[in-house]
Design a protein around this motif. Structure first.
Motif, PDB file in Angstrom:
ATOM      1  N   LEU A 303       0.828  -1.212   0.000  1.00  0.00           N
ATOM      2  CA  LEU A 303       0.000   0.000   0.000  1.00  0.00           C
ATOM      3  C   LEU A 303       0.858   1.256   0.000  1.00  0.00           C
ATOM      4  N   ALA A 304       1.892   1.257   0.823  1.00  0.00           N
ATOM      5  CA  ALA A 304       2.798   2.418   0.874  1.00  0.00           C
ATOM      6  C   ALA A 304       3.491   2.616  -0.468  1.00  0.00           C
ATOM      7  N   ALA A 305       3.920   1.499  -1.097  1.00  0.00           N
ATOM      8  CA  ALA A 305       4.590   1.598  -2.395  1.00  0.00           C
ATOM      9  C   ALA A 305       3.658   2.179  -3.451  1.00  0.00           C
ATOM     10  N   LEU A 306       2.386   1.753  -3.427  1.00  0.00           N
ATOM     11  CA  LEU A 306       1.414   2.285  -4.386  1.00  0.00           C
ATOM     12  C   LEU A 306       1.168   3.780  -4.148  1.00  0.00           C
ATOM     13  N   MET A 307       1.059   4.176  -2.880  1.00  0.00           N
ATOM     14  CA  MET A 307       0.850   5.594  -2.566  1.00  0.00           C
ATOM     15  C   MET A 307       2.055   6.429  -2.992  1.00  0.00           C
ATOM     16  N   TYR A 308       3.235   5.923  -2.715  1.00  0.00           N
ATOM     17  CA  TYR A 308       4.452   6.641  -3.117  1.00  0.00           C
ATOM     18  C   TYR A 308       4.550   6.744  -4.642  1.00  0.00           C
ATOM     19  N   THR A 309       4.205   5.666  -5.334  1.00  0.00           N
ATOM     20  CA  THR A 309       4.281   5.679  -6.800  1.00  0.00           C
ATOM     21  C   THR A 309       3.318   6.711  -7.368  1.00  0.00           C
ATOM     22  N   ARG A 310       2.093   6.729  -6.821  1.00  0.00           N
ATOM     23  CA  ARG A 310       1.107   7.703  -7.285  1.00  0.00           C
ATOM     24  C   ARG A 310       1.584   9.129  -7.012  1.00  0.00           C
ATOM     25  N   ARG A 311       2.123   9.352  -5.814  1.00  0.00           N
ATOM     26  CA  ARG A 311       2.582  10.687  -5.448  1.00  0.00           C
ATOM     27  C   ARG A 311       3.851  11.086  -6.193  1.00  0.00           C
ATOM     28  N   PHE A 312       4.627  10.113  -6.630  1.00  0.00           N
ATOM     29  CA  PHE A 312       5.870  10.417  -7.335  1.00  0.00           C
ATOM     30  C   PHE A 312       5.593  11.230  -8.608  1.00  0.00           C
ATOM     31  N   PHE A 313       4.485  10.928  -9.282  1.00  0.00           N
ATOM     32  CA  PHE A 313       4.187  11.605 -10.541  1.00  0.00           C
ATOM     33  C   PHE A 313       3.359  12.878 -10.355  1.00  0.00           C
ATOM     34  N   ASP A 314       2.771  13.051  -9.158  1.00  0.00           N
ATOM     35  CA  ASP A 314       1.957  14.255  -8.933  1.00  0.00           C
ATOM     36  C   ASP A 314       2.744  15.551  -9.091  1.00  0.00           C
ATOM     37  N   PRO A 315       3.968  15.653  -8.539  1.00  0.00           N
ATOM     38  CA  PRO A 315       4.709  16.924  -8.689  1.00  0.00           C
ATOM     39  C   PRO A 315       5.080  17.267 -10.124  1.00  0.00           C
ATOM     40  N   MET A 316       5.050  16.277 -11.019  1.00  0.00           N
ATOM     41  CA  MET A 316       5.466  16.552 -12.395  1.00  0.00           C
ATOM     42  C   MET A 316       4.586  17.616 -13.039  1.00  0.00           C
ATOM     43  N   GLU A 317       3.299  17.562 -12.751  1.00  0.00           N
ATOM     44  CA  GLU A 317       2.410  18.572 -13.328  1.00  0.00           C
ATOM     45  C   GLU A 317       2.717  19.952 -12.752  1.00  0.00           C
ATOM     46  N   GLU A 318       2.973  20.006 -11.426  1.00  0.00           N
ATOM     47  CA  GLU A 318       3.352  21.277 -10.820  1.00  0.00           C
ATOM     48  C   GLU A 318       4.658  21.796 -11.411  1.00  0.00           C
ATOM     49  N   MET A 319       5.584  20.859 -11.664  1.00  0.00           N
ATOM     50  CA  MET A 319       6.862  21.272 -12.243  1.00  0.00           C
ATOM     51  C   MET A 319       6.687  21.764 -13.672  1.00  0.00           C
ATOM     52  N   ALA A 320       5.724  21.182 -14.390  1.00  0.00           N
ATOM     53  CA  ALA A 320       5.422  21.672 -15.737  1.00  0.00           C
ATOM     54  C   ALA A 320       4.839  23.081 -15.669  1.00  0.00           C
ATOM     55  N   GLN A 321       3.966  23.313 -14.674  1.00  0.00           N
ATOM     56  CA  GLN A 321       3.422  24.654 -14.480  1.00  0.00           C
ATOM     57  C   GLN A 321       4.547  25.629 -14.122  1.00  0.00           C
ATOM     58  N   PHE A 322       5.498  25.139 -13.319  1.00  0.00           N
ATOM     59  CA  PHE A 322       6.651  25.972 -12.998  1.00  0.00           C
ATOM     60  C   PHE A 322       7.405  26.343 -14.267  1.00  0.00           C
ATOM     61  N   TYR A 323       7.581  25.370 -15.157  1.00  0.00           N
ATOM     62  CA  TYR A 323       8.324  25.657 -16.379  1.00  0.00           C
ATOM     63  C   TYR A 323       7.599  26.691 -17.224  1.00  0.00           C
ATOM     64  N   ASN A 324       6.273  26.644 -17.182  1.00  0.00           N
ATOM     65  CA  ASN A 324       5.469  27.660 -17.856  1.00  0.00           C
ATOM     66  C   ASN A 324       5.805  29.036 -17.281  1.00  0.00           C
ATOM     67  N   SER A 325       5.722  29.145 -15.951  1.00  0.00           N
ATOM     68  CA  SER A 325       6.036  30.423 -15.298  1.00  0.00           C
ATOM     69  C   SER A 325       7.492  30.811 -15.519  1.00  0.00           C
ATOM     70  N   TYR A 326       8.364  29.802 -15.503  1.00  0.00           N
ATOM     71  CA  TYR A 326       9.793  30.066 -15.671  1.00  0.00           C
ATOM     72  C   TYR A 326      10.078  30.659 -17.050  1.00  0.00           C
ATOM     73  N   GLN A 327       9.475  30.071 -18.091  1.00  0.00           N
ATOM     74  CA  GLN A 327       9.690  30.582 -19.448  1.00  0.00           C
ATOM     75  C   GLN A 327       9.250  32.040 -19.545  1.00  0.00           C
ATOM     76  N   SER A 328       8.080  32.313 -18.989  1.00  0.00           N
ATOM     77  CA  SER A 328       7.562  33.673 -19.024  1.00  0.00           C
ATOM     78  C   SER A 328       8.463  34.628 -18.240  1.00  0.00           C
ATOM     79  N   ALA A 329       8.874  34.192 -17.033  1.00  0.00           N
ATOM     80  CA  ALA A 329       9.725  35.052 -16.199  1.00  0.00           C
ATOM     81  C   ALA A 329      11.122  35.210 -16.786  1.00  0.00           C
ATOM     82  N   ALA A 330      11.653  34.136 -17.390  1.00  0.00           N
ATOM     83  CA  ALA A 330      12.992  34.218 -17.989  1.00  0.00           C
ATOM     84  C   ALA A 330      12.995  35.212 -19.150  1.00  0.00           C
TER      85      ALA A 330
END
Length: 602
Positions: A303-330
């Motif tokens: 169960l912990a492994a499944l939760m960690y696996t699911r959460r591992f990919f969650d930040p990727m979308e936030e990081m993509a949003q960051f890259y959006n903001s980063y491109q604009s700010a850069a």
């Protein structure tokens, strides 16, 4: 950075060498802004690392509770292990939330300090830059630097960086936790990383181009809007509304299309990320489920492994949003750094010479001036104006009269030769002494938002009300000022909206009179006055020009009549030089101009 570089800053494509220079320039600016904040930045990084670590501990604690706490209750009726796990879970959640609150508040203060410094730098530097820069760099673009570009940087600082840091730390801590509790599940996730890296590489390369395009079209949209509103009188006078609307519509459509392309990139990235994440979760479940069935893996660990696996990919979308903001700010930082890298073409002297009491003698010695190499305005210019003399400059448009005035005001420096005041090269004169000694009144007669009294006191902010009123009386402005709704306290509004063009000119005369310069330059300063108003202000002009050196540029020869000396200029050279009466009685260029003016009055 040269003006040519500034003019080309909205290009979408750069050579590799240009990109490297721009990145280095932006990095220098970023480093200088962050250096005073590095202590707070380090504290914020420590807080967010601890908070993220505590939040990551949740699934591992759940696994311990299931695999250790539940069997203790079932087998020994001992609820203490489960209670301890639950308390630890709650404590980690509460402490992590409190730390994240501290981080949010601290990051907000860092962001505001960063933007405060940057906004002030832009404003101060833009004021220091020479007239050449402002005549080449449109007002819309400088406004975009202070608004749109700073907003992009603020967005990155307020949310983007926080999402990146938390995302990266979250993925690192999850990877560590998985390696500890179940190395095989960690290996399954590792197998997905090459595909994830390929997707991320494609997203970065594609979104960089897409978001640079949105920034370019956004800047063009703002520039078009600001220039239209600034020049609204000309727009209405020439019935240019429809053409402007069509051009603005094209900018809007280009901006919409650029945004659509940028959104399309996310439209591919986000679903692909979801697919990779779900496939990886399914693989972990399959491999782990088989091991649980065979007794090689505990249910809580799965169960912990499944939760960690699911959460591992969650930040990727936030990081993509960051890259959006980063491109604009850069892109925004590139443009801002370009402005801040611009050096004044009229620099302040390193060892200024003080001249507290200037007499007003002006000399041009071997002066050559060209706006560009192929546009020489003054080819070889010599002139001496004694202190206290009023000199009128006349000649056809483009003869070099205003250029001469700008050189005396030191809005520009000569290409070769020297322009001096009382024998001191203007390039060596202390800026405060220069601005106190030489004042230029132009046709525009710009008024700032504020009261009439504040506008008159621009050149002498500490002036008493009696001094301000005396200056207004001297140039014939007192009567119309007292007729205003609040007299000298009347707010003229932006660009002098409460007063006429002629009244604005009278206020600019009062401003110059109060400043009391040794050298006064009037560049078509009576052009906004009608004939009756000009006659009324002649006495004020006589008062204004008394006991000081004056250079009067005018097409109206009635203004020239008050001069001691007339210089007729053609193609950057003085073709006639003498007293008004002497030149009128001759057969030269000024005599012809005077005869034509008299005929026009008839």
């Amino acid at each position: 950075m040269t003006l040519a570089g500034v003019e080309g800053e909205d290009r979408q494509d750069y050579s590799r060498a240009e990109s490297r220079v721009i990145r280095q320039r932006s990095s220098r600016l970023l480093g200088s802004l962050l250096r005073p904040l590095r202590g707070r930045v380090i504290v914020a990084m420590v807080i967010v690392a601890i908070s993220t670590g505590l939040q990551t501990a949740g699934p591992a604690l759940i696994a311990i509770g299931i695999d250790t706490g539940l069997p203790a209750i079932v087998e020994r009726a001992d609820a203490l292990p489960l209670a301890i796990v639950v308390l630890l879970y709650l404590a980690a959640a509460v402490v992590g939330a409190v730390l994240m609150w501290h981080y949010t508040m601290l990051s907000a203060r860092i962001s505001q300090a960063f933007l405060y410094d940057l906004r002030g730098r832009i404003y101060r530097h833009a004021q220091r830059l020479s007239l050449e820069f402002h005549e080449s760099y449109t007002s819309g673009r400088i406004i975009a630097r202070q608004t749109n570009d700073l907003d992009s940087i603020r967005e990155l600082l307020d949310s983007g960086i926080q999402g990146l840091i938390r995302g990266v730390l979250y993925m690192v801590f999850i990877a560590i936790a998985l390696v500890i509790i179940d190395p095989l599940s960690a290996a399954v996730i590792a197998a997905s990383l090459p595909i994830l890296a390929l997707l991320t590489w494609w997203f970065q390369a594609t979104s960089q181009r897409a978001f640079r395009a949105t920034r370019v079209h956004s800047a063009r949209l703002i520039v078009k809007f600001v220039e239209t509103m600034t020049g609204i009188r000309a727009v209405k006078a020439f019935r240019a509304e429809q053409r402007n609307q069509r051009e603005f519509g094209e900018h809007v459509e280009n901006y919409r299309a650029a945004n659509a392309k940028a959104i399309g990139v996310f439209g591919i990235f986000d679903p692909s990320l979801v697919i990779i994440g779900n496939v990886t979760v399914a693989a972990v479940l399959l491999v782990g489920g088989l091991r649980v069935a065979g007794g090689a893996l505990a249910v809580g660990v799965l169960l912990a492994a499944l939760m960690y696996t699911r959460r591992f990919f969650d930040p990727m979308e936030e990081m993509a949003q960051f890259y959006n903001s980063y491109q604009s700010a850069a892109a925004a930082l590139e443009k801002i750094s370009g402005v801040l890298e611009e050096t004044p073409s009229v620099p302040d002297p390193t060892r200024p010479i003080e001249l507290r009491q200037a007499r007003g003698a002006i000399d041009f010695d071997g002066v050559r001036f060209a706006y560009r190499d192929d546009r020489v305005v003054l080819p070889d210019f010599e002139l001496h104006i004694p202190a206290g003399q009023t000199v009128a400059l006349v000649g056809s448009t483009g003869a070099g009269k205003t250029t001469l005035a700008k050189l005396v005001s030191r809005f520009y420096d000569p290409s070769t030769g020297t322009v001096s005041l009382d024998g001191v090269d203007l390039r060596k004169l202390h800026p405060k002494d220069l601005r106190r000694a030489i004042v230029m009144v132009t046709q525009e007669a710009y008024l700032f938002s504020g009261s009439v009294a504040e506008n008159i006191a621009l050149g002498k902010p500490a002036a008493e009300r009696a001094e301000i009123e005396a200056a207004a009386r001297a140039v014939g402005a007192h009567e119309f000022i007292t007729a205003l709704p609040d007299g000298y306290d009347t707010d003229v509004n932006k660009r002098g909206g409460r007063v006429s063009a002629g009244q604005r000119q009278l206020l600019s005369f009062a401003r110059a009179f109060l400043a009391d310069p040794a050298v006064l330059i009037l560049d078509e300063a009576t052009a906004s006055l009608d004939i009756p108003s000009e006659r009324l202000v002649q006495h004020g002009l006589t008062t204004l020009l008394a006991d000081r050196t004056a250079i009067v540029i005018a097409h109206r020869l009635s203004t020239v009549a008050i001069a001691d000396r007339v210089l007729v200029m053609e193609r950057g050279r003085i073709v006639e030089d003498g007293a008004p009466d002497e030149l009128i009685g001759g057969t030269g260029r000024f005599a012809a101009l005077h005869a034509a003016w008299r005929d026009s009055l008839v």
